[in-house]
Design an enzyme around this catalytic site. Structure first.
Site, PDB file in Angstrom:
ATOM      1  N   HIS A   1       0.849  -1.201   0.000  1.00 38.76           N
ATOM      2  CA  HIS A   1       0.000   0.000   0.000  1.00 38.76           C
ATOM      3  C   HIS A   1       0.885   1.252   0.000  1.00 38.76           C
ATOM      4  CE1 HIS A   1       1.050   0.158   4.209  1.00 38.76           C
ATOM      5  NE2 HIS A   1       0.481  -1.012   4.445  1.00 38.76           N
TER       6      HIS A   1
ATOM      7  N   HIS B   1       3.939   1.345   2.349  1.00 39.92           N
ATOM      8  CA  HIS B   1       5.132   0.629   1.865  1.00 39.92           C
ATOM      9  C   HIS B   1       5.805   1.427   0.744  1.00 39.92           C
ATOM     10  CE1 HIS B   1       2.597  -3.078   3.010  1.00 39.92           C
ATOM     11  NE2 HIS B   1       3.597  -3.060   3.864  1.00 39.92           N
TER      12      HIS B   1
ATOM     13  N   LYS C   1       3.836   3.594  11.558  1.00 35.02           N
ATOM     14  CA  LYS C   1       2.550   3.027  11.946  1.00 35.02           C
ATOM     15  C   LYS C   1       2.767   1.924  12.988  1.00 35.02           C
ATOM     16  CE  LYS C   1      -0.829  -0.131  10.643  1.00 35.02           C
ATOM     17  NZ  LYS C   1      -0.088  -1.379  10.743  1.00 35.02           N
ATOM     18  N   ASP C   2       3.771   1.075  12.726  1.00 33.58           N
ATOM     19  CA  ASP C   2       4.102   0.013  13.689  1.00 33.58           C
ATOM     20  C   ASP C   2       5.243   0.527  14.571  1.00 33.58           C
ATOM     21  OD1 ASP C   2       2.279  -2.010  12.652  1.00 33.58           O
ATOM     22  OD2 ASP C   2       3.520  -1.907  10.862  1.00 33.58           O
TER      23      ASP C   2
ATOM     24  N   SER D   1      -2.885   0.119   6.072  1.00 34.21           N
ATOM     25  CA  SER D   1      -2.463  -1.183   6.590  1.00 34.21           C
ATOM     26  C   SER D   1      -2.936  -2.266   5.617  1.00 34.21           C
ATOM     27  CB  SER D   1      -3.102  -1.427   7.957  1.00 34.21           C
ATOM     28  OG  SER D   1      -3.030  -2.797   8.282  1.00 34.21           O
TER      29      SER D   1
HETATM   30  O1  PAF Z   1       5.797  -4.877   9.438  1.00 41.10           O
HETATM   31  C1  PAF Z   1       5.818  -5.936   8.781  1.00 41.10           C
HETATM   32  O2  PAF Z   1       5.260  -6.019   7.698  1.00 41.10           O
HETATM   33  C2  PAF Z   1       6.529  -7.159   9.341  1.00 41.10           C
HETATM   34  O3  PAF Z   1       6.439  -7.186  10.731  1.00 41.10           O
HETATM   35  C3  PAF Z   1       8.001  -7.267   8.902  1.00 41.10           C
HETATM   36  C4  PAF Z   1       8.836  -6.111   9.398  1.00 41.10           C
HETATM   37  C5  PAF Z   1       8.072  -7.315   7.377  1.00 41.10           C
HETATM   38  C6  PAF Z   1       8.607  -8.550   9.442  1.00 41.10           C
HETATM   39  O4  PAF Z   1       7.920  -9.687   8.998  1.00 41.10           O
END
Ligand code: PAF
Length: 277
Positions: free
Chosen positions: A34, A37, A149-150, A185
């Site tokens: 998305h 990314h 976001k994470d 997400s």
């Molecule tokens: O944030 C994510 O998409 C996942 O936790 C990651 C960093 C690719 C690890 O699998």
């Protein structure tokens, strides 16, 4: 864009890249690409890295098999948007490439633990650190790009790189938000039309309460927000907490703090965070 889905081919290309002294920028993902990314990829490209995106739905970070099996997959679309955004190489390893033998799950980051998602999803971050470390060893990136976001994941990986003196530049990138104000997400591909309506209303309520918190910081505002969300039919709330950005400790004011939220709209887990200062 090169597309590689096995480790042998990948290793061959990697040795050429290393021979040519290419600087590698890594964007690790679990796919269903998305705008969030893509912003990481764009940053990597802008900084002139040879930009590698990985798509690997990592089994060791799921504490629920059904969640792992249902994680949204969108390979054809992912390939198209990554190509359109000038990704240099897409690596789609399989489970055996990443975990050729029984894996030791990494538990060597003790900071930022037992709170937020670590409290609600035990073992999740051990799986994340494990796979990210394996990807670092396979890909040998010079830089890695993570989205805010994470936020807890980002803090843990940043600390992992620092504690282990890894020669990898860590880029923390702002969340990219949808028109309703929530961060993109991959999981939102699982929303039904009704879920989407609830999601938009939830977002409105969150922003209304953030405006109140901004004027007058009072923890009761959060209790009120949680009450309003349950009236909307949100039954499972993991947390709504204000914490400091630097150490993720609970805040008593809005200075350098964010509102961290995690809750479910039916089966879909929403996590996000909002700057309060
Ligand atoms: O944030 C994510 O998409 C996942 O936790 C990651 C960093 C690719 C690890 O699998």
């Amino acid at each position: 864009m090169k597309i590689l889905n096995n480790l042998n081919d990948f290793n061959q290309i990697l040795s050429e890249l290393l021979k040519n002294r290419e600087k590698i920028g890594l964007v690790p993902t679990m796919g269903s690409i998305h705008e969030g990314h893509l912003s990481l990829l764009k940053k990597s490209k802008k900084l002139n890295y040879y930009s590698i995106v990985t798509i690997f739905v990592n089994p060791t970070q799921f504490n629920d098999l059904e969640d792992y099996n249902n994680y949204p997959k969108n390979e054809d679309r992912d390939i198209k948007v990554l190509k359109d955004n000038k990704c240099d190489l897409l690596f789609l390893p399989n489970v055996k490439d990443i975990y050729p033998e029984k894996v030791e799950i990494n538990k060597n980051i003790d900071d930022f633990r037992d709170i937020l998602c670590d409290r609600c999803r035990p073992g999740h971050f051990d799986g994340v650190v494990t796979v990210v470390d394996l990807l670092f060893k396979l890909i040998k990136p010079n830089a890695v790009f993570f989205g805010e976001k994470d936020f807890q994941q980002l803090k843990i990986i940043e600390r992992y790189i620092k504690n282990n003196n890894l020669p990898i530049l860590f880029y923390s990138c702002s969340s990219i938000r949808m028109s309703n104000g929530m961060s993109y997400s991959s999981r939102y591909n699982q929303f039904t039309n009704d879920d989407k309506k609830i999601f938009d209303k939830t977002s409105q309520l969150i922003y209304q309460h953030i405006r109140i918190l901004n004027k007058n910081f009072n923890p009761k505002v959060i209790d009120n927000l949680v009450g309003e969300l349950s009236k909307l039919g949100i039954k499972k709330i993991d947390y709504f907490e204000v914490r400091e950005e630097s150490n993720l400790k609970i805040s008593k004011n809005k200075n350098n703090s964010r509102l961290f939220v995690a809750f479910y709209i039916n089966k879909v887990r929403v996590i996000d965070n909002f700057i309060l200062y």
